[in-house]
Design an enzyme around this catalytic site. Structure first.
Site, mmCIF file in Angstrom:
data_model
loop_
_atom_site.group_PDB
_atom_site.id
_atom_site.type_symbol
_atom_site.label_atom_id
_atom_site.label_comp_id
_atom_site.label_asym_id
_atom_site.label_seq_id
_atom_site.Cartn_x
_atom_site.Cartn_y
_atom_site.Cartn_z
ATOM 1 C CB THR A 37 20.946 -36.720 2.888
ATOM 2 O OG1 THR A 37 19.624 -37.926 2.744
ATOM 3 C CG2 THR A 37 21.265 -36.328 1.429
ATOM 4 C CD GLU A 42 -0.965 -2.184 1.905
ATOM 5 O OE1 GLU A 42 -2.312 -3.266 2.463
ATOM 6 O OE2 GLU A 42 -0.069 -2.646 1.848
ATOM 7 C CG LEU A 83 22.671 -29.416 1.040
ATOM 8 C CD1 LEU A 83 21.874 -29.107 3.211
ATOM 9 C CD2 LEU A 83 20.890 -29.919 0.254
ATOM 10 C CB ALA A 102 20.771 -53.380 -6.031
#
Length: 359
Positions: free
Chosen positions: A198, A56, A206, A166
């Site tokens: 991980t 605004e 990352l 695998a």
């Protein structure tokens, strides 16, 4: 008098302006247009992030005299003083004649702008394109209601749901277009979360990177969940923002802590242990699933056991977007149909809380 059709068109334009604002930082994306009495737009503005002028006041700054104008805003003008003053008062002081907004502000402290405007003699029209605005602001509205970040779970898998062969190899399941799309999604989140498994297995950076491997301007804050130590030579330690580690498996408490740090969106990239735990706990709001047209078979599933034993208990998602990226496809689906809809997690209704202040 401005027609309802003109107000709808102005609101759609305000929503398009709001989309220019950042999705990060925990504040809503808000747009505003100023119309003269014939419905012609004379100024526009949007919120560019924490500490910057609200939509605004941004629009008001672009006109010499706002007396008699109509302000069309995607969210009810705020009624509190944070890093900036209350927008409701700014509109009153500028002499705006009429304020039209789509959604009421859900915050306990910031709400009440409409009442303040009416008390000052300003005409207020609420609910214009409310459904469209609600869909646009769903991540912020849900996060505000639950008082925790909006959580997106991402994985890339083969058509048969495998994230690796695998022997553990996984580079690359998806092609360059899909991987670049992931980097763009990372940049649109405040934080990116993985488990220690991980970090140890993949040594991820990352970061959010461009086509040429360059760092994008916006970087997510890396967050690691788990008790094992991040190695001293981990690539994660070179991240421009550093990283945060929560030495716990309690994802809910980690999200609570991140919320207090003004983290509004978290991108969970796994691995499967963390993602499965997040799904089971009912903490995922959206899924980004990248599918590659290949088959692997084997034990490396994207999602582990969720405790579901019958089809009637299957977690039903709400598809939002399907997109082809090279030879791959990304499926984007949400777990809630709207900001106040039920969670996909059985028996877990949205707990309406207090929205954060708009800064």
């Amino acid at each position: 008098m401005i027609s309802s059709r003109a107000l709808d068109e102005a609101m759609r334009h305000a929503l398009s302006l709001a989309a220019h604002g950042p999705t990060t930082g925990g504040n809503p994306q808000v747009g505003c247009v100023l119309l003269d009495e014939s419905g012609v737009m004379v100024a526009e503005g949007w919120h560019r992030g924490a500490g910057t002028p609200h939509a605004e006041t941004d629009a008001l700054s672009r006109v010499a005299d706002a007396a008699g104008l109509t302000a069309v805003v995607t969210l009810e003008p705020c009624n509190h003083t944070g890093r900036t003053g209350p927008c409701a008062q700014a509109l009153i002081d500028a002499g705006v004649r009429r304020v039209v907004f789509a959604l009421s502000d859900p915050g306990q402290d910031s709400a009440g702008g409409a009442d303040r405007l009416r008390a000052a003699g300003v005409e207020v029209i609420a609910g214009v394109l409310e459904a469209e605005a609600s869909e646009f602001l769903t991540p912020w509205l849900v996060a505000a209601a639950r008082r925790r970040p909006w959580v997106t779970a991402k994985w890339a898998s083969t058509l048969d749901g495998r994230i690796a062969a695998a022997d553990g190899t996984s580079r690359w399941i998806t092609g360059t277009a899909a991987r670049q799309h992931v980097h763009e999604q990372r940049a649109g989140n405040d934080a990116i979360m993985v488990g220690t498994g991980t970090v140890l297995a993949d040594d991820p950076a990352l970061t959010a990177r461009g086509d040429a491997g360059e760092l994008l301007e916006r970087q997510p804050l890396p967050v690691v969940l788990g008790e094992r130590e991040v190695p001293a030579d981990a690539r994660l330690r070179q991240h421009p923002l550093g990283f945060i580690q929560f030495a716990t498996r309690d994802l809910a408490s980690a999200l609570d802590d991140l919320w207090l740090r003004d983290v509004g969106r978290v991108y969970v990239e796994g691995g499967p242990t963390l993602i499965s735990a997040a799904i089971s706990a009912g903490l995922v709001d959206e899924f980004h699933i990248y599918l590659s047209p290949m088959l692997l078979g084997g034990p490396r599933h994207a999602v582990g056991d969720l405790g579901i034993t019958t089809m009637t208990d299957a977690l039903r998602l709400h598809p939002r977007d399907f997109r082809r990226l090279g030879d791959d496809i990304v499926v984007m689906a949400r777990t809630v149909p709207g900001p106040t809809g039920p969670s996909y997690h059985r028996g877990d209704d949205v707990a309406h809380g207090i929205a954060p202040e708009r800064h």
